[in-house]
Design a protein around this motif. Structure first.
Motif, short mmCIF file in Angstrom:
data_model
loop_
_atom_site.label_atom_id
_atom_site.label_comp_id
_atom_site.label_asym_id
_atom_site.label_seq_id
_atom_site.Cartn_x
_atom_site.Cartn_y
_atom_site.Cartn_z
N THR A 141 14.34 2.69 -53.89
CA THR A 141 13.88 3.51 -55.02
C THR A 141 13.67 4.95 -54.56
N PRO A 142 13.66 5.89 -55.51
CA PRO A 142 13.37 7.28 -55.15
C PRO A 142 11.98 7.42 -54.52
N GLU A 143 11.03 6.63 -54.96
CA GLU A 143 9.68 6.70 -54.40
C GLU A 143 9.69 6.31 -52.92
N GLU A 144 10.40 5.21 -52.60
CA GLU A 144 10.51 4.77 -51.20
C GLU A 144 11.22 5.84 -50.37
N ALA A 145 12.27 6.44 -50.94
CA ALA A 145 13.04 7.45 -50.22
C ALA A 145 12.19 8.69 -49.95
N SER A 146 11.46 9.14 -50.95
CA SER A 146 10.61 10.31 -50.80
C SER A 146 9.54 10.06 -49.74
N HIS A 147 8.93 8.89 -49.79
CA HIS A 147 7.92 8.52 -48.79
C HIS A 147 8.53 8.50 -47.39
N ALA A 148 9.73 7.93 -47.25
CA ALA A 148 10.39 7.84 -45.95
C ALA A 148 10.69 9.23 -45.39
N VAL A 149 11.24 10.11 -46.22
CA VAL A 149 11.57 11.46 -45.77
C VAL A 149 10.31 12.21 -45.35
N ASN A 150 9.26 12.13 -46.15
CA ASN A 150 8.01 12.81 -45.81
C ASN A 150 7.41 12.27 -44.51
N ALA A 151 7.45 10.95 -44.33
CA ALA A 151 6.91 10.34 -43.11
C ALA A 151 7.72 10.76 -41.89
N LEU A 152 9.04 10.77 -42.01
CA LEU A 152 9.90 11.17 -40.89
C LEU A 152 9.66 12.63 -40.52
N ALA A 153 9.52 13.48 -41.52
CA ALA A 153 9.25 14.90 -41.27
C ALA A 153 7.92 15.05 -40.53
N LYS A 154 6.92 14.31 -40.97
CA LYS A 154 5.59 14.37 -40.34
C LYS A 154 5.64 13.87 -38.90
N GLU A 155 6.53 12.91 -38.63
CA GLU A 155 6.67 12.35 -37.28
C GLU A 155 7.53 13.21 -36.38
N GLY A 156 8.03 14.33 -36.88
CA GLY A 156 8.77 15.26 -36.05
C GLY A 156 10.27 15.03 -35.95
N TYR A 157 10.83 14.34 -36.92
CA TYR A 157 12.29 14.15 -36.90
C TYR A 157 12.95 15.47 -37.28
N SER A 158 13.93 15.89 -36.47
CA SER A 158 14.60 17.18 -36.68
C SER A 158 15.75 17.09 -37.67
N ILE A 159 16.42 15.93 -37.69
CA ILE A 159 17.57 15.75 -38.56
C ILE A 159 17.40 14.44 -39.32
N ILE A 160 17.48 14.53 -40.64
CA ILE A 160 17.38 13.35 -41.49
C ILE A 160 18.63 13.29 -42.37
N LEU A 161 19.45 12.28 -42.13
CA LEU A 161 20.63 12.05 -42.95
C LEU A 161 20.19 11.24 -44.17
N VAL A 162 20.62 11.64 -45.35
CA VAL A 162 20.23 10.95 -46.58
C VAL A 162 21.50 10.71 -47.40
N THR A 163 21.71 9.45 -47.82
CA THR A 163 22.90 9.17 -48.60
C THR A 163 22.88 9.96 -49.91
N GLU A 164 24.06 10.27 -50.41
CA GLU A 164 24.18 11.09 -51.62
C GLU A 164 23.37 10.51 -52.78
N ARG A 165 23.53 9.23 -53.04
CA ARG A 165 22.84 8.61 -54.17
C ARG A 165 21.33 8.72 -54.01
N THR A 166 20.85 8.51 -52.79
CA THR A 166 19.42 8.62 -52.53
C THR A 166 18.97 10.07 -52.68
N ALA A 167 19.73 11.00 -52.13
CA ALA A 167 19.38 12.43 -52.19
C ALA A 167 19.27 12.92 -53.63
N GLN A 168 20.15 12.45 -54.49
CA GLN A 168 20.12 12.88 -55.88
C GLN A 168 18.84 12.45 -56.58
N GLY A 169 18.20 11.39 -56.09
CA GLY A 169 16.97 10.92 -56.70
C GLY A 169 15.72 11.58 -56.14
#
Length: 108
Positions: free
Chosen positions: A31-59
């Motif tokens: 879901t977009p909610e899960e994706a948003s949470h994952a991206v925010n958590a990865l950013a907070k954990e210091g990930y420099s590069i986050i690849l996101v599938t097109e369908r997920t990114a659009q949401g």
């Protein structure tokens, strides 16, 4: 001093699992909610590069946009398992125009 770059992939399970084989952290989401949470958590954990599938990114465009002015993470849309919708190319083109100040891809 060389620091290892932390990379992750977020998106549909069938599209991101292959990245685990090459050492990326994988966050399968549905879901977009899960994706948003994952991206925010990865950013907070210091990930420099986050690849996101097109369908997920659009949401989660709002989540992605809040990181556009920050040096990290670089959030990069990639085609999903079903192929490309053109979203990743359009995002790359917009970023290139912003960085270079001109359309260097010229309608490609």
């Amino acid at each position: 001093i060389c620091m290892a770059t932390k990379m992750a992939a977020v998106g549909e399970r069938d599209a991101v699992l292959a990245f685990q084989a090459v050492g990326l952290r994988v966050e399968p989401v549905e879901t977009p909610e899960e994706a948003s949470h994952a991206v925010n958590a990865l950013a907070k954990e210091g990930y420099s590069i986050i690849l996101v599938t097109e369908r997920t990114a659009q949401g989660i465009e709002e989540t992605i946009s809040k990181y556009k002015t920050m040096p990290t993470p670089a959030i990069i849309p990639i085609p999903g398992a079903g192929g490309t919708s053109g979203y990743a190319r359009a995002a790359m083109k917009a970023n290139m125009e912003k960085a270079v100040g001109a359309d260097i891809l010229m309608n490609q």
